[in-house]
Design an enzyme around this catalytic site. Sequence first.
Site, PDB file in Angstrom:
ATOM      1  CD  GLU A   1      -3.136  -0.836   2.089  1.00 42.79           C
ATOM      2  OE1 GLU A   1      -4.255  -0.535   1.641  1.00 42.79           O
ATOM      3  OE2 GLU A   1      -2.906  -0.942   3.303  1.00 42.79           O
TER       4      GLU A   1
ATOM      5  CG  HIS B   1      -2.843   3.243   5.352  1.00 47.84           C
ATOM      6  ND1 HIS B   1      -4.205   3.478   5.383  1.00 47.84           N
ATOM      7  CD2 HIS B   1      -2.705   1.920   5.133  1.00 47.84           C
ATOM      8  CE1 HIS B   1      -4.842   2.338   5.175  1.00 47.84           C
ATOM      9  NE2 HIS B   1      -3.958   1.371   5.033  1.00 47.84           N
TER      10      HIS B   1
ATOM     11  CG  HIS C   1      -5.583  -1.178   8.843  1.00 52.13           C
ATOM     12  ND1 HIS C   1      -4.640  -2.169   8.751  1.00 52.13           N
ATOM     13  CD2 HIS C   1      -5.556  -0.532   7.645  1.00 52.13           C
ATOM     14  CE1 HIS C   1      -4.062  -2.140   7.545  1.00 52.13           C
ATOM     15  NE2 HIS C   1      -4.600  -1.149   6.858  1.00 52.13           N
TER      16      HIS C   1
ATOM     17  CG  HIS D   1      -8.409  -0.299   4.146  1.00 57.16           C
ATOM     18  ND1 HIS D   1      -7.913  -0.252   2.874  1.00 57.16           N
ATOM     19  CD2 HIS D   1      -7.335  -0.462   4.948  1.00 57.16           C
ATOM     20  CE1 HIS D   1      -6.592  -0.393   2.909  1.00 57.16           C
ATOM     21  NE2 HIS D   1      -6.232  -0.521   4.160  1.00 57.16           N
TER      22      HIS D   1
HETATM   23 ZN   LIG Z   1      -4.307  -0.612   4.805  1.00 58.90          ZN
END
Ligand SMILES: [Zn+2]
Length: 242
Positions: free
Chosen positions: A77, A96, A98, A166
């Site tokens: 990612e 980034h 979760h 996500h």
């Molecule tokens: Zn992710």
Amino acid sequence: MTPLDTLLDELVTANRILAREEVVDSFGHISARHPERPDRFILSRARAPDCIERDDLMEFSLDGEPVDARGRKPYLERYIHAAVYEAKPEVHAVVHNHSPSVIPFGVTGTKIRPLLHTCGCMGHEVPIWDSGEKFGDTNMLVSSLAMGRDLARRVGGGRTALLRGHGCVVAARNIREVVYIAVYLELNARLQMQAMGMGTIKFLTAGEVDKILESTGAVAFDRAWENWCRRAGREPGQMTGV
Ligand SMILES: [Zn+2]
């Protein structure tokens, strides 16, 4: 220490802090724009954030490809980071994750809105990006530059966006600020869910958020950074706030 050395140390520390504060677990990542090459950014090889060492940090160009991988496997990612740096020249650090409390907001469409002063730094709006709208059924991961660019467009002029089913992305001017926003975004989401069960929430007003955005800077970020470094067992480095 060169500016790059300082940044690499700080990036290792930021990974450990985000793990310690439970904003990332085995997954999730933080990057920083290269201090001397704005067309490049630094991100770890694919590894759990709490395990990351300096040798894991890799340089990438803004198409998301490694400059010199030396056999190290990058995160799939990484395109999230590449696309945000490409779209937003003022951004020098990206997270980034979760983080668990933001997930219910991404799947219900209920907007996260700041309700606590330390959370005002997330800004006025936390938009939701739904990968299925443009890319149909996927494994939910941002696995191409096209997906990263679509997500970066949803972040727009703001600092954050949720990814439906996500997680979220946070973009800021430096590593300490992006860590601060990511930690307090998770806290705001948790508090907002608690408050929703108690009655009607009086969120921060737009004017209050504006004043928080104007007045929150290195002093606050450094104070939090020093505390989180202590909790993560890392040296905080130079304090820049006055
Ligand atoms: Zn992710």
